[in-house]
Design a protein around this motif. Sequence first.
Motif, PDB file in Angstrom:
ATOM      1  N   GLU A  34       0.848  -1.198   0.000  1.00  0.00           N
ATOM      2  CA  GLU A  34       0.000   0.000   0.000  1.00  0.00           C
ATOM      3  C   GLU A  34       0.884   1.249   0.000  1.00  0.00           C
ATOM      4  O   GLU A  34       2.058   1.183   0.356  1.00  0.00           O
ATOM      5  CB  GLU A  34      -0.915  -0.001   1.238  1.00  0.00           C
ATOM      6  CG  GLU A  34      -1.949  -1.118   1.188  1.00  0.00           C
ATOM      7  CD  GLU A  34      -2.676  -1.346   2.517  1.00  0.00           C
ATOM      8  OE1 GLU A  34      -2.467  -0.560   3.453  1.00  0.00           O
ATOM      9  OE2 GLU A  34      -3.429  -2.320   2.605  1.00  0.00           O
ATOM     10  N   ARG A 170     -13.297  -6.061 -10.373  1.00  0.00           N
ATOM     11  CA  ARG A 170     -11.864  -6.316 -10.135  1.00  0.00           C
ATOM     12  C   ARG A 170     -11.671  -6.987  -8.785  1.00  0.00           C
ATOM     13  O   ARG A 170     -12.228  -6.560  -7.774  1.00  0.00           O
ATOM     14  CB  ARG A 170     -11.050  -5.026 -10.174  1.00  0.00           C
ATOM     15  CG  ARG A 170      -9.549  -5.258  -9.937  1.00  0.00           C
ATOM     16  CD  ARG A 170      -9.176  -5.240  -8.458  1.00  0.00           C
ATOM     17  NE  ARG A 170      -7.769  -5.573  -8.212  1.00  0.00           N
ATOM     18  CZ  ARG A 170      -7.216  -5.626  -7.019  1.00  0.00           C
ATOM     19  NH1 ARG A 170      -7.918  -5.375  -5.947  1.00  0.00           N
ATOM     20  NH2 ARG A 170      -5.955  -5.930  -6.876  1.00  0.00           N
ATOM     21  N   ASN A 210     -12.487  -3.221  -1.763  1.00  0.00           N
ATOM     22  CA  ASN A 210     -11.376  -2.877  -0.859  1.00  0.00           C
ATOM     23  C   ASN A 210     -11.939  -2.182   0.383  1.00  0.00           C
ATOM     24  O   ASN A 210     -13.062  -1.668   0.356  1.00  0.00           O
ATOM     25  CB  ASN A 210     -10.386  -1.946  -1.569  1.00  0.00           C
ATOM     26  CG  ASN A 210      -9.139  -2.690  -2.007  1.00  0.00           C
ATOM     27  OD1 ASN A 210      -8.469  -3.335  -1.213  1.00  0.00           O
ATOM     28  ND2 ASN A 210      -8.822  -2.616  -3.292  1.00  0.00           N
TER      29      ASN A 210
END
Length: 341
Positions: A34, A170, A210
């Motif tokens: 990240e 995704r 996410n």
Amino acid sequence: MNFFSSLLFIILLTLSSCNINDSKEIIWRVALEEIQGSLQDQYAQEFKKIIEKKSKGKIKVLIYPYGTLGTSDQITELVATGAIQFTMASPGHLGKIIPELQIFLLHYLFSSNNKINQHALDHGQATEIFKKLYREKGFHLLSFYPEGWQVWSTKKPITKPEDFKGFKMRVMTSPLLLKTYKAYGALAVPMPYGEIYSGLQLNMIDGQVNPVFAIEEMSFYEVTDYLIFPQSSQFITSFMTSQSFLKRLDEKQIGWIQSSVSEISDFIFEKQKEYNQDRLRIIQEKKPDIKLIKLSTKQKQAFETKSKALRKVYLKIGGSKAYEVLEAFKKDLEIASKLII
Ligand code: 6CS
């Protein structure tokens, strides 16, 4: 990062480590999946602070945020080759190498009380089994920690499995995730984290999944219109190093690493709560017309029913210890639920 730049990078790192070791300063490198300012960055910054303090400045910890070294798969590779000593490795990607890890991608497995999930991950039997599985691949598992609920950020509302029909979603690259979203009716598209924004912008995908903090810091909300909260899974990640690196350390240094990760557990748990809450507010401030959809119990049940079939798929593709891991983790959750109020 292509093969040649990776090779050059490894050579440079090895040379710089040698020079630094000669002058008695030790460098430990931590790679993140990240960006700077992310939750993984918070974890690594805390690790750096504790290690540098415990070693009285003898060890210097350098942090490499996402984008500086490569994709999740590539940074895992860098730990395996010894160019980097530590990395964050999420089951959504590492599940390709340790298939049992895909247990953490199963939907409607976790407790709705995240404190219970944290306790089960920190103290459970499943984590002990995973320590062996990481070792078999030359890695060393230091800790698992939750980063928050997975949230769908999409270009259209999704409240029932039928809404996923023809929808390009995704997902991270582990096979179980592809099968999960296929079971919901979507066209699951595996893609590295760094390509999601342009994928959404260019309509190569219609949505992605996410935690909220990531949706904010990666600006995914700019290119999607809905935030949907199915409360189906937690984003779990692992902090790990390699066996070959550990072998070169003395007992004191190993002790510092172990005590650091136990010290960080509660800190990072509070941070993920804070990050996900604060950044939801930031998204709403920056994009007031974003639509938030919290699925009702009935709506969640429709997804849960579809997701049940994935338990069998996990047992089939989750490696030889899948059954043992699943049974252990279910028990870990049960035990944790009795201890956490
Ligand atoms: O979706 C992903 O690929 C990434 N998401 C987060 C929140 N962390 C790392 C991971 O690679």
